[in-house]
Design an enzyme around this catalytic site. Structure first.
Site, PDB file in Angstrom:
ATOM      1  N   TYR A  33       4.901 -16.973   0.066  1.00 26.99           N
ATOM      2  CA  TYR A  33       6.061 -17.401  -0.554  1.00 26.99           C
ATOM      3  C   TYR A  33       7.022 -16.289  -1.081  1.00 26.99           C
ATOM      4  O   TYR A  33       6.564 -15.102  -0.822  1.00 26.99           O
ATOM      5  CB  TYR A  33       5.460 -18.207  -2.058  1.00 26.99           C
ATOM      6  N   ARG A  52      10.999 -10.152   3.962  1.00 24.95           N
ATOM      7  CA  ARG A  52       9.489  -9.858   3.489  1.00 24.95           C
ATOM      8  C   ARG A  52       8.723 -11.267   3.876  1.00 24.95           C
ATOM      9  O   ARG A  52       7.679 -11.170   4.196  1.00 24.95           O
ATOM     10  CB  ARG A  52       9.487  -9.603   1.927  1.00 24.95           C
ATOM     11  N   LYS A 154       2.599 -11.715   0.795  1.00 26.56           N
ATOM     12  CA  LYS A 154       2.947 -12.286  -0.350  1.00 26.56           C
ATOM     13  C   LYS A 154       2.437 -13.879  -0.238  1.00 26.56           C
ATOM     14  O   LYS A 154       3.141 -14.809   0.103  1.00 26.56           O
ATOM     15  CB  LYS A 154       4.443 -12.212  -0.874  1.00 26.56           C
ATOM     16  N   GLU A 187      -0.778  -2.053  -8.756  1.00 26.00           N
ATOM     17  CA  GLU A 187       0.425  -2.917  -9.135  1.00 26.00           C
ATOM     18  C   GLU A 187      -0.215  -3.801 -10.379  1.00 26.00           C
ATOM     19  O   GLU A 187      -1.475  -3.741 -10.722  1.00 26.00           O
ATOM     20  CB  GLU A 187       0.934  -3.569  -7.967  1.00 26.00           C
TER      21      GLU A 187
HETATM   22  N1  PDD Z   1       6.220 -11.465  -8.028  1.00 30.20           N
HETATM   23  N2  PDD Z   1       3.803  -7.517  -6.793  1.00 30.20           N
HETATM   24  C1  PDD Z   1       3.292  -8.712  -6.741  1.00 30.20           C
HETATM   25  C2  PDD Z   1       1.695  -9.138  -6.625  1.00 30.20           C
HETATM   26  C3  PDD Z   1       4.279  -9.835  -7.006  1.00 30.20           C
HETATM   27  O1  PDD Z   1       3.878 -11.044  -7.090  1.00 30.20           O
HETATM   28  C4  PDD Z   1       5.632  -9.288  -7.121  1.00 30.20           C
HETATM   29  C5  PDD Z   1       6.741 -10.473  -7.348  1.00 30.20           C
HETATM   30  C6  PDD Z   1       5.988  -7.843  -7.123  1.00 30.20           C
HETATM   31  C7  PDD Z   1       7.355  -7.521  -7.362  1.00 30.20           C
HETATM   32  O2  PDD Z   1       8.143  -7.875  -6.171  1.00 30.20           O
HETATM   33  P1  PDD Z   1       9.817  -8.096  -6.325  1.00 30.20           P
HETATM   34  O3  PDD Z   1      10.380  -6.847  -6.785  1.00 30.20           O
HETATM   35  O4  PDD Z   1      10.177  -8.347  -4.775  1.00 30.20           O
HETATM   36  O5  PDD Z   1      10.104  -9.279  -7.126  1.00 30.20           O
HETATM   37  C8  PDD Z   1       4.852  -7.141  -6.862  1.00 30.20           C
HETATM   38  C9  PDD Z   1       7.389 -12.639  -8.067  1.00 30.20           C
HETATM   39  C10 PDD Z   1       8.522 -12.351  -8.790  1.00 30.20           C
HETATM   40  C11 PDD Z   1       6.512 -13.517  -8.543  1.00 30.20           C
HETATM   41  O6  PDD Z   1       5.391 -14.073  -8.105  1.00 30.20           O
HETATM   42  O7  PDD Z   1       7.000 -14.453  -9.360  1.00 30.20           O
END
Ligand code: PDD
Length: 307
Positions: A33, A52, A154, A187
């Site tokens: 997703y 991505r 993801k 993270e």
């Molecule tokens: N999450 N790391 C993880 C595990 C994440 O799920 C996300 C994003 C990020 C940051 O990615 P980006 O900067 O591309 O949003 C890092 C989204 C926002 C969510 O699951 O709601």
């Protein structure tokens, strides 16, 4: 606006949307997703999120049945159906499941990926997370090893992150800061983490295939570029909990959090590393640069606004 869903073309109120129990996203978390938001009706970095998604599909050996153009059209259709008005903005989550099929782990038993699009209001983040900052706690649960389940996928399986958040909350944190199996910082549960060390930005290494895994955040990539333009040095480096003693600021980043200050990290040995409330000078500068970048981005794409 109304929280609205699109399940394989069928649009309804989100609360009334249904998927098949035979969907592998439900049965196995066999899905991927992305989360995107709009600013003034303009989708932010949608193509980068599609890139991505396609990388997640490649890493999980999933052949996408829906093209990028098809998904873009379906997302726009769902956004319009939500009744969102000018002056509002939306959160968009689109999930691709490997599809519906017999209960059999072999991915070859399904032939068509399915999709779900959810459009709703932006998450109402606790205001204190910006004015003061979040507290991260390092749980005993480790981030998935990239050699087992690469965090650069993801995926719809967030059990690793869920267990980490649950433990971090028990420790008194708002969110988790996960370690890798080789002891490095990775993270937070759904955002990337970056530190200010020696006046420069330092973020955990995130290459696929290394022992330390974390998602290549689109927001972090933008922040790295904005920092470099502002003459703030940025580097992806291996970082350990003991390096936190040298850090003077810390923040998390994601599409919906943008640059969110961290006021403290709770270590496994009971120590607490504190950072300036509401973020120090570098965080404040990055927040300004981020806001400026978004304004320029939107101005340049005014004619492409969705609502
Ligand atoms: N999450 N790391 C993880 C595990 C994440 O799920 C996300 C994003 C990020 C940051 O990615 P980006 O900067 O591309 O949003 C890092 C989204 C926002 C969510 O699951 O709601």
């Amino acid at each position: 606006m109304r929280a609205t869903a699109n399940v394989n073309g069928q649009i309804s109120l989100a609360a009334e949307a249904k998927i098949s129990i035979l969907d592998r996203g439900f049965q196995y978390g066999d899905s991927i997703y992305e989360v995107v938001r709009t600013y003034e009706g303009v989708p932010f970095f949608l193509d980068e999120h599609f890139d991505r998604l396609e990388n997640s599909a490649r890493l999980s050996k999933m052949r996408l049945s829906q093209s990028r153009d098809f998904l873009r059209t379906e997302i726009l259709r769902t956004v319009k159906e939500s009744g969102v008005q000018k002056g509002e903005d939306v959160f968009i989550r689109f999930t691709i499941s490997r599809g519906e099929g017999p209960l059999d782990l072999d991915p070859a038993v399904v032939s068509k990926t399915s999709y779900v699009i959810l459009v709703k209001e932006l998450p109402p983040w606790n205001k204190n997370f910006y004015s003061d900052g979040m507290t991260l706690a390092i749980p005993s649960v480790l981030r998935n090893s990239p050699l087992a389940l690469d965090p650069n996928i993801k995926s719809g399986n967030y059990l690793n992150n869920i267990l980490a958040v649950a433990e971090a909350k028990e420790m008194g944190g708002d969110d988790a800061l996960l370690l890798s199996p080789d002891g490095k910082l990775t993270e937070a549960s759904n955002s990337n983490v970056t530190f200010v060390i020696d006046g420069g930005l330092r973020s955990p290494l995130h290459e696929s295939g290394t022992a330390t895994g974390n998602l290549r955040g689109i927001t972090r990539t933008l922040i790295a570029a904005l920092a470099t333009e502002a003459d703030i040095h940025y580097a992806d480096v291996p970082l350990f909990p003991q390096d936190l003693g040298q850090a003077t600021e810390c923040f998390v980043s994601s599409a919906t959090r943008e640059v969110m200050p961290v006021k403290a990290v709770l270590l496994r040995d009971g120590r607490k590393i504190s950072f300036p409330s509401g973020g120090g000078p570098i965080i404040k500068r990055l927040q300004q640069e981020y806001t400026r970048y978004v304004a320029d981005y939107v101005r340049a794409r005014k004619s492409e606004a969705w609502f």
